[in-house]
Design an enzyme around this catalytic site. Structure first.
Site, PDB file in Angstrom:
ATOM      1  N   GLY A 157      -1.943  -4.301   1.036  1.00 32.62           N
ATOM      2  CA  GLY A 157      -2.097  -5.472   1.890  1.00 32.62           C
ATOM      3  C   GLY A 157      -1.163  -6.613   1.563  1.00 32.62           C
ATOM      4  O   GLY A 157      -1.162  -7.627   2.270  1.00 32.62           O
ATOM      5  N   ASN A 196       3.765  -5.308   5.789  1.00 32.93           N
ATOM      6  CA  ASN A 196       2.605  -6.067   6.258  1.00 32.93           C
ATOM      7  C   ASN A 196       3.017  -7.334   6.997  1.00 32.93           C
ATOM      8  O   ASN A 196       2.305  -7.778   7.898  1.00 32.93           O
ATOM      9  CB  ASN A 196       1.688  -6.404   5.084  1.00 32.93           C
ATOM     10  N   SER A 218       0.798  -1.219   0.000  1.00 30.77           N
ATOM     11  CA  SER A 218       0.000   0.000   0.000  1.00 30.77           C
ATOM     12  C   SER A 218       0.833   1.272   0.000  1.00 30.77           C
ATOM     13  O   SER A 218       0.380   2.317  -0.471  1.00 30.77           O
ATOM     14  CB  SER A 218      -0.934   0.013   1.221  1.00 30.77           C
ATOM     15  N   ASP A 263      -4.402   6.677  10.199  1.00 32.51           N
ATOM     16  CA  ASP A 263      -4.134   5.318  10.681  1.00 32.51           C
ATOM     17  C   ASP A 263      -2.729   5.161  11.235  1.00 32.51           C
ATOM     18  O   ASP A 263      -2.387   4.132  11.822  1.00 32.51           O
ATOM     19  CB  ASP A 263      -4.387   4.290   9.578  1.00 32.51           C
ATOM     20  N   HIS A 289       0.065   4.902   6.907  1.00 33.56           N
ATOM     21  CA  HIS A 289       0.242   5.312   5.516  1.00 33.56           C
ATOM     22  C   HIS A 289       0.579   6.801   5.399  1.00 33.56           C
ATOM     23  O   HIS A 289      -0.057   7.635   6.047  1.00 33.56           O
ATOM     24  CB  HIS A 289      -1.035   5.016   4.713  1.00 33.56           C
TER      25      HIS A 289
END
Length: 204
Positions: free
Chosen positions: A68, A97, A31, A178, A181
């Site tokens: 992801g 991830n 991402s 979040d 990112h």
């Protein structure tokens, strides 16, 4: 159709529509390179395309990043990507991830090492973009995670950007809500972090 499947289908469509070229740069990421939460035009990979054009480099950037994705997912996708794109350079931006899911670092290292070997066997050079994880995972895991990128780069003698999010991670205004990112304002910093290694490769 899930978001992951939509992203994968979009990447496949773009690849099928694009002729292979010795000037191709293949970026396999997650991402962070798929511009999660942003317009794709705002992402650092698009900024890379623009910089290459501005400096009259003929290379085409194929962004095969999927939000992801893990190193295992990247390894599974890579053979088909190499066959389709036939890149001169593979930029690998994966591992974040794996870390966020606290997956075993030994497996992550095996996956990244296998990806580098596959790219090399396809006559492509490799740049590895390193990541770090938040301190709440504990120093033992965090240190082992960071060491994976150093070890893989050393094992295969490939260029390493130690931390793609250097100067961005944890900085107010440069991370989305979040905390994972980067924002649009951070994308030029990501490019500046990756650019020295890419520029060095361009000089070869």
């Amino acid at each position: 159709m899930s978001v992951w499947k939509k992203c994968a289908a979009s990447v496949l469509f773009c690849l099928l529509a694009m002729p292979a070229s010795a000037q191709n740069i293949l970026l396999v990421g997650d991402s962070i390179s798929a511009a999660f939460g942003l317009e794709i035009e705002q992402g650092w990979v698009t900024l890379l395309e623009q910089r290459l054009a501005e400096e009259d480099h003929p290379h085409e950037v194929i962004n095969a990043s999927v939000s992801g994705d893990t190193t295992a997912g990247g390894l599974a996708r890579l053979p088909a990507l190499l066959e389709q794109v036939k890149p001169a350079l593979v930029v690998i931006e994966l591992g974040g991830n794996d870390g966020l899911r606290a997956l075993p670092t030994a497996n992550m290292q095996q996956n990244l090492s296998a990806m580098v070997a596959l790219a090399r066997n396809a006559d492509a050079d490799v740049i590895l973009l390193g990541m770090r994880i938040p301190p709440n995972y504990g120093p033992r895991y965090s240190d082992a995670f960071e060491k994976v990128f150093i070890d893989v780069a050393g094992e295969h003698d490939v260029a390493l950007v130690p931390f793609l999010l250097d100067g961005v991670g944890g900085v107010e205004g440069l991370m989305q809500g979040d905390g994972v990112h980067p924002t649009a304002a951070a994308q030029s910093i990501l490019l500046d972090n990756a650019w020295p290694s890419i520029k060095q490769w361009l000089k070869q």
